[in-house]
Scaffold this active site. Structure first.
Site, PDB file in Angstrom:
ATOM      1  N   PRO A 293      11.593  31.905 -49.441  1.00  0.00           N
ATOM      2  CA  PRO A 293      10.850  30.818 -48.769  1.00  0.00           C
ATOM      3  C   PRO A 293      11.741  29.728 -48.164  1.00  0.00           C
ATOM      4  CG  PRO A 293      10.698  30.606 -51.143  1.00  0.00           C
ATOM      5  CD  PRO A 293      11.369  31.913 -50.880  1.00  0.00           C
ATOM      6  N   LYS A 297       9.706  31.105 -43.366  1.00  0.00           N
ATOM      7  CA  LYS A 297       9.464  32.101 -42.311  1.00  0.00           C
ATOM      8  C   LYS A 297       8.322  33.066 -42.611  1.00  0.00           C
ATOM      9  CE  LYS A 297      12.287  30.464 -39.505  1.00  0.00           C
ATOM     10  NZ  LYS A 297      11.612  29.673 -38.479  1.00  0.00           N
TER      11      LYS A 297
END
Ligand code: APR
Ligand code: PHB
Length: 390
Positions: A293, A297
């Site tokens: 994370p 994206k």
């Protein structure tokens, strides 16, 4: 029952594809394993690339995001007790990201779908794709105590990393690439004002920390933790003490603490499956790839997959051409791998690795120092963060 596109999964990928197809007059049915409430109960990330925000507008689900979302023109990197701003807008010709929770994106798409009258089947058990290597694929599933069959032209596997679609592909037809990181993220949500106006990504000897937000009154914070940790060992006070130890002193002192309303630990993984098309079955979103994370994206890659997949399906039905579907896998994977690279790079630059050693820490510090001192380096980071072209 029959439809043109059967979509497995009612997460952001499935809902976004379903709405674009519905608005283009292409019939589709979403079949989801859990309840609508369960889907909405998931706490996920919250940074939208401008391309993702534009797709929500295109799907008629962007109004609340535009009204309540927070446009951000930059973020801070914190290390060695100091903060350094990465001026996203100044480095990318004025582009921003939108801070808006994925749960809200999902809610907006669900409301849009309900208003459009398209069918979603929730709490469907044993969803199984069949005959997708031929011209007459179908799904079977159990719902309301009966076994159902959904005949279709295409199956969109939007069922996430743990879904059935990718697992239904013959082992010899698919190749996977994976990297599992030796740590996790302990995250909390608290109804306190965020410590800063923008996000703060911190590299500290005790580990990574991230100061994010959901609104001006709801904060989202993370600290890197070991994989054998449990939230039981992290009462709120311990979390607040730890995250403040990983931030510059002035930032720590400015932080408003309070009771957490959500607390969880998530592992970090990079994963890609290739290819993304198997006859009439096409994978999109987390069903096809996972990113750590760090670079925010995950949701944004689901959006770009859906851009390519929707355009290919629309071309199939409206222009009787399969050029877009034939190109889908290669086109989507080209963007996926660049986002995988960026997410891997940000994760390696900001986290402490157990086997890093002195040389590794020096290289990491040099990377951060180079970013602070080079507009070219910050431009590269900024253009990846706001989103590479579709
Ligand atoms: N049958 C039907 N539905 C299923 C099945 C199955 N066998 N397995 C999983 N699902 C559903 C899940 O319950 C979930 O609602 O598919 C949906 C997949 O949604 P996501 O996991 O959110 O994946 P995606 O839509 O690709 O969105 C990616 O979500 O997980 C985050 O970080 C990720 O931000 C990224 C985004
Ligand atoms: C979040 O707000 O949950 C978030 C923001 C940025 C990230 C990861 C998570 O890079």
């Amino acid at each position: 029952m029959r439809t043109q596109v059967a979509i497995i999964g009612s997460g952001p990928a499935g809902l976004l594809l379903g709405q674009l197809l519905t608005d283009a007059g292409i019939d589709n049915v979403i079949v989801e394993r859990v309840s609508q409430a369960y889907v909405l109960g998931r706490i996920r990330a919250g940074v939208l690339e401008d391309g993702t925000a534009a797709m929500l507008d295109e799907a008629g689900a962007g109004a609340r995001m535009r009204r309540e979302g927070l446009p951000h023109a930059g973020f801070d990197l914190a290390f060695d007790g100091r903060r350094h701003r990465v001026d996203l807008a100044g480095l990318t010709g004025g582009r921003h990201v939108m801070v808006y929770g994925q749960t809200e994106v999902t809610r907006d798409l669900m409301e849009r779908r309900a208003a459009s009258g398209a069918l979603s089947v929730y709490e469907a058990a044993n969803v199984t794709p069949h005959d997708f290597d031929g011209a007459r694929p179908c799904l079977t599933y159990e719902h309301d105590g009966a076994t159902r069959r959904l005949d279709c032209d295409f199956i969109a596997g939007c069922d996430g990393y743990h879904g059935v679609a990718r697992r239904s592909v013959p082992a010899g037809a698919i190749e996977t690439f994976e990297r599992v990181y030796p740590f996790g993220w302990l995250g909390i949500v608290a109804d306190v004002p965020p410590v800063g106006d923008e996000l703060i990504y911190a590299n500290h000897p005790r580990g990574f920390a991230l100061c994010s937000m959901r609104s001006l009154t709801r904060s989202r914070y993370y600290v890197q933790c070991s994989l054998d940790e449990s939230t039981d060992a992290w009462p709120d006070d311990r979390f607040w003490d730890e995250i403040r130890r990983r931030l510059p002193a002035a930032t720590a002192e400015a932080m408003t603490t309070g009771p957490s309303v959500e607390k969880s630990i998530a592992p970090l993984r990079s994963f890609v499956a290739e290819p993304l098309r198997f006859g009439r079955l096409l994978l999109a979103g987390d069903a096809a790839h996972i990113v750590p994370p760090t670079g925010a994206k995950g949701l944004n890659l689901a959006a770009s997959d859906i851009r390519y997949l929707f355009d290919g399906l629309r071309e199939h039905y409206h222009e009787r051409s399969d050029a877009g579907l034939d190109a889908y896998s290669g086109k989507a994977l080209a963007r996926v791998w660049k986002a995988e690279r960026f997410s891997w790079w940000m994760t390696n630059t900001l986290h402490r690795f157990p086997d890093q050693g002195g040389f590794g820490q020096k290289i990491q510090h040099a990377e951060l120092d180079y970013l602070v001192g080079s507009r070219a380096a910050r431009t590269a980071m900024a253009e990846n963060y706001v989103g590479l072209p579709y």
